[in-house]
Scaffold this motif. Sequence first.
Motif, short mmCIF file in Angstrom:
data_model
loop_
_atom_site.label_atom_id
_atom_site.label_comp_id
_atom_site.label_asym_id
_atom_site.label_seq_id
_atom_site.Cartn_x
_atom_site.Cartn_y
_atom_site.Cartn_z
N PRO A 7 0.82 -1.22 0.00
CA PRO A 7 0.00 0.00 0.00
C PRO A 7 0.85 1.27 0.00
O PRO A 7 0.30 2.37 -0.12
CB PRO A 7 -0.81 -0.13 1.29
N CYS A 8 2.15 1.13 0.14
CA CYS A 8 3.04 2.30 0.15
C CYS A 8 3.47 2.66 -1.27
O CYS A 8 3.65 1.78 -2.12
CB CYS A 8 4.27 2.03 1.01
N GLN A 9 3.67 3.93 -1.48
CA GLN A 9 4.01 4.41 -2.83
C GLN A 9 5.54 4.36 -3.03
O GLN A 9 6.22 5.38 -3.05
CB GLN A 9 3.50 5.84 -3.04
N VAL A 10 6.03 3.16 -3.20
CA VAL A 10 7.47 2.99 -3.41
C VAL A 10 7.79 2.53 -4.84
O VAL A 10 8.97 2.36 -5.18
CB VAL A 10 8.08 2.01 -2.38
N HIS A 11 6.76 2.35 -5.67
CA HIS A 11 7.03 1.93 -7.04
C HIS A 11 7.85 2.96 -7.83
O HIS A 11 8.66 2.55 -8.66
CB HIS A 11 5.73 1.55 -7.78
N ALA B 212 7.39 9.12 -16.08
CA ALA B 212 5.94 9.19 -16.24
C ALA B 212 5.35 7.84 -15.90
O ALA B 212 6.06 6.83 -15.78
CB ALA B 212 5.58 9.59 -17.68
N GLY B 213 4.04 7.81 -15.75
CA GLY B 213 3.40 6.55 -15.39
C GLY B 213 1.91 6.69 -15.37
O GLY B 213 1.32 7.39 -16.19
N GLY B 214 1.29 6.03 -14.38
CA GLY B 214 -0.15 6.13 -14.28
C GLY B 214 -0.75 4.98 -13.50
O GLY B 214 -0.10 4.33 -12.69
N ALA B 215 -2.02 4.73 -13.79
CA ALA B 215 -2.77 3.66 -13.13
C ALA B 215 -3.80 3.13 -14.10
O ALA B 215 -4.40 3.89 -14.86
CB ALA B 215 -3.43 4.16 -11.85
N LEU B 216 -4.01 1.82 -14.06
CA LEU B 216 -4.99 1.18 -14.94
C LEU B 216 -5.85 0.22 -14.14
O LEU B 216 -5.34 -0.47 -13.24
CB LEU B 216 -4.27 0.40 -16.05
N GLY C 123 -8.34 -2.62 -6.92
CA GLY C 123 -8.95 -2.56 -8.24
C GLY C 123 -8.07 -1.93 -9.30
O GLY C 123 -8.44 -1.90 -10.49
N TRP C 124 -6.91 -1.40 -8.91
CA TRP C 124 -6.03 -0.71 -9.84
C TRP C 124 -4.62 -1.27 -9.76
O TRP C 124 -4.20 -1.79 -8.73
CB TRP C 124 -5.96 0.79 -9.50
N VAL C 125 -3.90 -1.11 -10.86
CA VAL C 125 -2.46 -1.36 -10.88
C VAL C 125 -1.78 -0.02 -11.16
O VAL C 125 -2.03 0.61 -12.20
CB VAL C 125 -2.06 -2.39 -11.95
N HIS C 126 -0.95 0.42 -10.23
CA HIS C 126 -0.23 1.68 -10.39
C HIS C 126 1.18 1.38 -10.88
O HIS C 126 1.81 0.42 -10.44
CB HIS C 126 -0.19 2.44 -9.07
N PHE C 127 1.67 2.21 -11.78
CA PHE C 127 3.01 1.98 -12.32
C PHE C 127 3.72 3.31 -12.54
O PHE C 127 3.11 4.33 -12.85
CB PHE C 127 2.95 1.19 -13.63
N SER C 128 5.01 3.29 -12.31
CA SER C 128 5.84 4.47 -12.49
C SER C 128 7.02 4.10 -13.36
O SER C 128 7.71 3.11 -13.09
CB SER C 128 6.32 4.98 -11.12
N VAL D 142 5.95 -1.52 -10.75
CA VAL D 142 4.53 -1.88 -10.87
C VAL D 142 4.02 -2.30 -9.49
O VAL D 142 4.54 -3.24 -8.89
CB VAL D 142 4.34 -3.03 -11.89
N ASN D 143 2.97 -1.63 -9.02
CA ASN D 143 2.46 -1.89 -7.68
C ASN D 143 1.01 -2.36 -7.75
O ASN D 143 0.11 -1.61 -8.13
CB ASN D 143 2.55 -0.62 -6.82
#
Length: 378
Positions: A282-286, A351-355, A312-317, A305-306
């Motif tokens: 749950p931490c933003q270390v990606h 850059a990145g995002g979430a899907l 419900g989401w996959v976050h990626f940086s 990739v986190n």
Amino acid sequence: MSDTESTSAFIREARARFAAFRASVPEGAPLSILCHSDGDGLAVGALLARAWERDGGCVEVAVTGKGGNAWDAEGRALLLRLGGGRAPIALAVCDLGVRAEPVLPESAAPTLFIDHHKPAGLPGAPAAVVSGYGLEPTPTSGLLAYWCAGPAPGEDGSEPPDDPELDWLAAISLLSDLGDKAPFSLFARAKKKYKATVLREATTLLNAPRRAASGDATPALRLLRRCREPREIISGDHPETAELRAAREEVAAAYAEAKKAPPRFGTVGEGKEVAMVRIHTPCQVHPLVAQIWRTRLPKHFVFGVNTGFRPGWVHFSGRCGRDRNLITFLRAHRPEGADPLHYGNGHDQAAGGALPITVWNEWARGLGFGSEMMVKEA
């Protein structure tokens, strides 16, 4: 035109846009500021608020939460809260990108954007945009705010003088986004004036809450608005400092575990140019994971990739070298169903995002990844 003359011309134009925005705000009306939750976003929000208040204005500031931005439901709720349940009378959106779409479609409030990411579009009137994208070197949003609201450059084009109420905030923004070698003279002077070790400790602490599981950076924002110099942030005289230190410990533990994950390689491009490192926290270390692997895989687009950051989401940086453009890559491989608010935004090399999970699986498969990157829906 020399680099110094070009920068001075940019500063004069930025100050003119800021002055025009200020003149458009009804007298006595409060300014609502929404800022990003990292060290740069927090610094620009606090800097702009401080400058506005010392000129006699009234300010309310809010910071985005986990995965939020200015255009989604969370951002809207934050802005309405700042406006006491109604749309703000005047609005500043800081370090959250620039888009053509209005932040609040039902509102005609004058709006100021201060940002250094690649714009996704440019809004029309009554919006004012101060964008550092395209400048070399690229200033942080905090430095842009300092150029707008701090001291004016000299008549001979010389750099603005230091402002002890604001310069350390700009320095924190620079250190947060550009690191210890930030190529701006203000930063070099600030390191001597406030001590580099103090600035580094303060910046690390300020960045910790948004990376923690809660994603709540409001204690960091309160500190920046209350303190008068960076040493006060780390002194322990304010209770928020203890909250920041606890968040840092939580993030350090998550990062230590995340660093153990190996990279996986897709099949897109020559030499399998895409690498992904999958973690679950749950931490933003990606973003930190992407950064350490970028240096080890300099010829790749590298993604942290986190799968555990938000249900419900996959976050990626993503990160890449300066000879490549990550935003261009992401746009070329945009999957069907990707929300432009949450995909492909940032800088050319970061850059990145979430899907959503189903869209993520299709995207990863399209980049040549197999079951090792597929995510099961809950």
